[in-house]
Design a protein around this motif. Structure first.
Motif, PDB file in Angstrom:
ATOM      1  N   LYS A 262       0.830  -1.202   0.000  1.00  0.00           N
ATOM      2  CA  LYS A 262       0.000   0.000   0.000  1.00  0.00           C
ATOM      3  C   LYS A 262       0.866   1.253   0.000  1.00  0.00           C
ATOM      4  O   LYS A 262       0.590   2.217  -0.720  1.00  0.00           O
ATOM      5  CB  LYS A 262      -0.928   0.005   1.218  1.00  0.00           C
ATOM      6  CG  LYS A 262      -2.079  -0.958   1.120  1.00  0.00           C
ATOM      7  CD  LYS A 262      -2.937  -0.907   2.357  1.00  0.00           C
ATOM      8  CE  LYS A 262      -4.055  -1.935   2.294  1.00  0.00           C
ATOM      9  NZ  LYS A 262      -4.848  -1.940   3.531  1.00  0.00           N
ATOM     10  N   ARG A 263       1.931   1.258   0.815  1.00  0.00           N
ATOM     11  CA  ARG A 263       2.830   2.420   0.866  1.00  0.00           C
ATOM     12  C   ARG A 263       3.556   2.605  -0.463  1.00  0.00           C
ATOM     13  O   ARG A 263       3.767   3.729  -0.910  1.00  0.00           O
ATOM     14  CB  ARG A 263       3.839   2.254   2.001  1.00  0.00           C
ATOM     15  CG  ARG A 263       3.231   2.440   3.356  1.00  0.00           C
ATOM     16  CD  ARG A 263       4.252   2.310   4.444  1.00  0.00           C
ATOM     17  NE  ARG A 263       3.629   2.483   5.758  1.00  0.00           N
ATOM     18  CZ  ARG A 263       4.217   2.202   6.889  1.00  0.00           C
ATOM     19  NH1 ARG A 263       5.460   1.738   6.895  1.00  0.00           N
ATOM     20  NH2 ARG A 263       3.594   2.384   8.022  1.00  0.00           N
ATOM     21  N   LEU A 264       3.954   1.512  -1.077  1.00  0.00           N
ATOM     22  CA  LEU A 264       4.632   1.577  -2.365  1.00  0.00           C
ATOM     23  C   LEU A 264       3.717   2.176  -3.431  1.00  0.00           C
ATOM     24  O   LEU A 264       4.137   3.009  -4.234  1.00  0.00           O
ATOM     25  CB  LEU A 264       5.097   0.188  -2.787  1.00  0.00           C
ATOM     26  CG  LEU A 264       5.865   0.094  -4.106  1.00  0.00           C
ATOM     27  CD1 LEU A 264       7.183   0.853  -4.002  1.00  0.00           C
ATOM     28  CD2 LEU A 264       6.132  -1.352  -4.463  1.00  0.00           C
ATOM     29  N   LYS A 265       2.448   1.777  -3.434  1.00  0.00           N
ATOM     30  CA  LYS A 265       1.486   2.333  -4.390  1.00  0.00           C
ATOM     31  C   LYS A 265       1.282   3.820  -4.153  1.00  0.00           C
ATOM     32  O   LYS A 265       1.215   4.610  -5.097  1.00  0.00           O
ATOM     33  CB  LYS A 265       0.149   1.590  -4.294  1.00  0.00           C
ATOM     34  CG  LYS A 265       0.177   0.209  -4.911  1.00  0.00           C
ATOM     35  CD  LYS A 265      -1.177  -0.459  -4.815  1.00  0.00           C
ATOM     36  CE  LYS A 265      -1.146  -1.836  -5.444  1.00  0.00           C
ATOM     37  NZ  LYS A 265      -2.456  -2.507  -5.360  1.00  0.00           N
ATOM     38  N   ALA A 266       1.186   4.221  -2.882  1.00  0.00           N
ATOM     39  CA  ALA A 266       1.005   5.640  -2.564  1.00  0.00           C
ATOM     40  C   ALA A 266       2.232   6.437  -2.997  1.00  0.00           C
ATOM     41  O   ALA A 266       2.105   7.528  -3.577  1.00  0.00           O
ATOM     42  CB  ALA A 266       0.755   5.823  -1.063  1.00  0.00           C
ATOM     43  N   LEU A 267       3.414   5.921  -2.768  1.00  0.00           N
ATOM     44  CA  LEU A 267       4.645   6.594  -3.161  1.00  0.00           C
ATOM     45  C   LEU A 267       4.747   6.696  -4.681  1.00  0.00           C
ATOM     46  O   LEU A 267       5.155   7.728  -5.218  1.00  0.00           O
ATOM     47  CB  LEU A 267       5.857   5.852  -2.596  1.00  0.00           C
ATOM     48  CG  LEU A 267       7.218   6.499  -2.833  1.00  0.00           C
ATOM     49  CD1 LEU A 267       7.252   7.890  -2.206  1.00  0.00           C
ATOM     50  CD2 LEU A 267       8.317   5.635  -2.256  1.00  0.00           C
ATOM     51  N   ALA A 268       4.363   5.647  -5.379  1.00  0.00           N
ATOM     52  CA  ALA A 268       4.388   5.680  -6.846  1.00  0.00           C
ATOM     53  C   ALA A 268       3.419   6.736  -7.360  1.00  0.00           C
ATOM     54  O   ALA A 268       3.726   7.451  -8.331  1.00  0.00           O
ATOM     55  CB  ALA A 268       4.036   4.307  -7.410  1.00  0.00           C
ATOM     56  N   TYR A 269       2.262   6.876  -6.729  1.00  0.00           N
ATOM     57  CA  TYR A 269       1.293   7.887  -7.127  1.00  0.00           C
ATOM     58  C   TYR A 269       1.879   9.283  -6.919  1.00  0.00           C
ATOM     59  O   TYR A 269       1.802  10.143  -7.806  1.00  0.00           O
ATOM     60  CB  TYR A 269      -0.002   7.718  -6.328  1.00  0.00           C
ATOM     61  CG  TYR A 269      -0.989   8.831  -6.543  1.00  0.00           C
ATOM     62  CD1 TYR A 269      -1.740   8.892  -7.716  1.00  0.00           C
ATOM     63  CD2 TYR A 269      -1.158   9.837  -5.602  1.00  0.00           C
ATOM     64  CE1 TYR A 269      -2.640   9.914  -7.938  1.00  0.00           C
ATOM     65  CE2 TYR A 269      -2.048  10.872  -5.815  1.00  0.00           C
ATOM     66  CZ  TYR A 269      -2.784  10.903  -6.977  1.00  0.00           C
ATOM     67  OH  TYR A 269      -3.665  11.931  -7.193  1.00  0.00           O
TER      68      TYR A 269
END
Length: 157
Positions: A136-143
């Motif tokens: 979830k954190r990785l997806k938020a960071l990618a966004y």
């Protein structure tokens, strides 16, 4: 407590063994499963199966493992999971070995389940939760990274 859950079949696939540890794990008595087809009636994908498997792929894999145990020289160990009679999902390691008579003729298979200890199950659960959080954190960071790539978008962000 030292004897693992054990079940077995004859050469035709009928359930012939179901020990007390297996009864305790699944909630099914020996009388309920012995003399039933192991694939389909005991372990299957239908609701009428005693121990339901997750999907058709798991059903086919179990059939392949049982067949390989009869035809090969070595015992197999594979990951295995099923829903008990009470609906609880059990993940374990399935050890399958062939059963021989005095002449060396295959008369069936024995299956042993190796269950993880409660501490290991808890650790695996925590690990899965940590992996989900990291994803979830990785997806938020990618966004965020994608949004601030263009300076104007960054200012607007």
């Amino acid at each position: 407590p030292l004897i693992p859950p054990i079940f077995g079949t004859d050469e035709s696939g009928w359930c012939t063994e179901w020990n007390p540890a297996m009864s305790k794990l699944t909630g099914l008595k020996r009388e309920e499963v012995v003399d039933k087809m192991l694939l389909g009636e005991v372990f299957g994908t239908q609701k009428k199966s005693c121990c339901r498997l997750k999907n058709q792929e798991a059903f086919v894999n179990l059939g392949i493992v049982l067949n390989n145990a009869v035809t090969s020289q070595e015992a197999e160990k594979v990951p295995f999971g099923f829903f008990t009679g009470g609906g609880k999902y059990v993940e374990c390691l399935l050890c399958v070995s062939k059963k021989l008579d005095r002449e060396g003729v295959v008369t069936g298979v024995f299956c042993f389940l190796q269950l993880a200890s409660h501490e290991l199950q808890r650790a695996l659960h925590v690990q899965r939760l940590a992996e989900r959080t990291a994803l979830k954190r990785l997806k938020a960071l990618a966004y965020i990274k994608r949004e601030i790539r263009n300076p104007l978008s960054g200012i607007m962000f």
